[in-house]
Design an enzyme around this catalytic site. Structure first.
Site, PDB file in Angstrom:
ATOM      1  NE  ARG A 122      -8.739   5.385   3.424  1.00 10.70           N
ATOM      2  CZ  ARG A 122      -8.148   5.749   4.567  1.00 10.70           C
ATOM      3  NH1 ARG A 122      -7.593   4.862   5.337  1.00 10.70           N
ATOM      4  NH2 ARG A 122      -8.120   7.008   4.936  1.00 10.70           N
ATOM      5  CB  ALA A 154      -2.164   0.883   1.228  1.00 11.09           C
ATOM      6  CG  HIS A 180       0.122   9.341   3.839  1.00  8.68           C
ATOM      7  ND1 HIS A 180       0.114   9.323   5.217  1.00  8.68           N
ATOM      8  CD2 HIS A 180      -0.611   8.268   3.460  1.00  8.68           C
ATOM      9  CE1 HIS A 180      -0.602   8.298   5.643  1.00  8.68           C
ATOM     10  NE2 HIS A 180      -1.044   7.641   4.593  1.00  8.68           N
ATOM     11  CB  CYS A 238       2.207  -1.359   1.014  1.00  9.76           C
ATOM     12  SG  CYS A 238       0.873  -1.243  -0.209  1.00  9.76           S
TER      13      CYS A 238
HETATM   14  S1  SF4 Z   1      -0.737  -4.455  -1.764  1.00  6.40           S
HETATM   15 FE1  SF4 Z   1       0.302  -4.490  -3.771  1.00  6.40          FE
HETATM   16  S2  SF4 Z   1       1.589  -2.634  -3.747  1.00  6.40           S
HETATM   17 FE2  SF4 Z   1       1.052  -3.073  -1.594  1.00  6.40          FE
HETATM   18  S3  SF4 Z   1       2.754  -4.364  -0.788  1.00  6.40           S
HETATM   19 FE3  SF4 Z   1       1.132  -5.748  -1.547  1.00  6.40          FE
HETATM   20  S4  SF4 Z   1       1.785  -6.208  -3.665  1.00  6.40           S
HETATM   21 FE4  SF4 Z   1       2.882  -4.349  -3.048  1.00  6.40          FE
END
Ligand code: SF4
Length: 245
Positions: free
Chosen positions: A80, A49, A175, A46
């Site tokens: 990572r 991330a 990014h 996402c």
């Molecule tokens: S990891 Fe957290 S920020 Fe990323 S999509 Fe899932 S709930 Fe949303």
């Protein structure tokens, strides 16, 4: 390579463009920069991330605080390969651990307390990076105001990243958000101690498996001074003087 539909995804044929089986001599790109179709496995992270994991995360001497539910903190040290010569960002995981009551009453107080507490526990940290996750975007915490207040209290920079996971179709937007945030809020806020005619920055190098440790000495042997690597194995104070290279 060719796209495939695994047995588990047969009820979801829209998944086919997303999954590629490697095949030498036949290169096919999976569907990119489009919203993913949920299924057995998705090939991208996402926005949060991308922001935390790829660009902000490698900065080695800051508290990397995930403002969100504990599940989002999965994107911390285990996932990572950006190496560093300090343990702070690899060994510890910082999260505000939001739960249902935060959704109702807001998470701002938890965020402020988490920044203060983590700073007290790790006074060696040179800054705090705060990453907003999906739930923070939904409840609407004013992270800018909280970070400003916490920075005044701790005396170190506290940088908010508005990288809620749902903002883009993939981690790629994360990014961009990290890059823009660091260039707008950090780069240019300090001058280098000295400058030379041969200063340069390496941008987009994240020290994956230690590659910056190989590339940087090569430039130095050529007589080039590497002012900053953005952001592989970077210390926080490597970033502000980048505008002088
Ligand atoms: S990891 Fe957290 S920020 Fe990323 S999509 Fe899932 S709930 Fe949303």
């Amino acid at each position: 390579m060719t796209t495939i539909l695994p047995e588990c995804d047969i009820p979801i044929p829209q998944r086919k463009p997303h999954i590629v089986c490697h095949e030498p001599g036949n290169v096919v790109l999976p569907a990119c920069n489009v919203q993913t179709v949920p299924g057995d496995m998705t090939e991208r992270g996402c926005t949060f991330a991308g922001c935390r994991g790829v660009v902000g995360g490698p900065v080695k001497d800051v508290i990397q605080l995930v403002h969100g539910p504990i599940g989002c903190a999965y994107y911390t040290w285990g996932t990572r390969r950006n190496l560093s010569d300090t343990k702070l960002h690899r060994k510890y995981c910082f999260s505000t651990d939001l739960t249902e009551d935060s959704v109702i009453y807001g998470g701002a107080k938890k965020l402020y307390n988490s920044i203060i507490e983590s700073h007290e526990l790790f006074p060696e940290a040179k800054a705090v990076f705060v990453y907003s996750t999906c739930v923070v975007g939904l409840i609407g915490d004013d992270t800018e105001a909280v970070c400003k207040q916490a920075s005044e209290k701790t005396g170190i920079p506290v940088v908010p990243f508005h990288c809620e996971g749902f903002r883009g179709v993939s981690q790629s937007l994360g990014h961009h958000i990290a890059n823009r945030t660091l260039f707008e809020k950090v780069v240019g806020t300090e001058e280098p101690q000295t400058t030379t005619p041969y200063d340069m920055c390496i941008i987009g190098e994240f020290n994956i498996d230690g590659d910056a440790w190989i590339v940087k000495p090569l430039f130095e042997r050529m007589g080039v001074r590497v002012l900053s690597v953005f952001t592989g194995n970077a210390a926080y104070h490597d970033l502000p003087p980048m505008h002088r290279a």
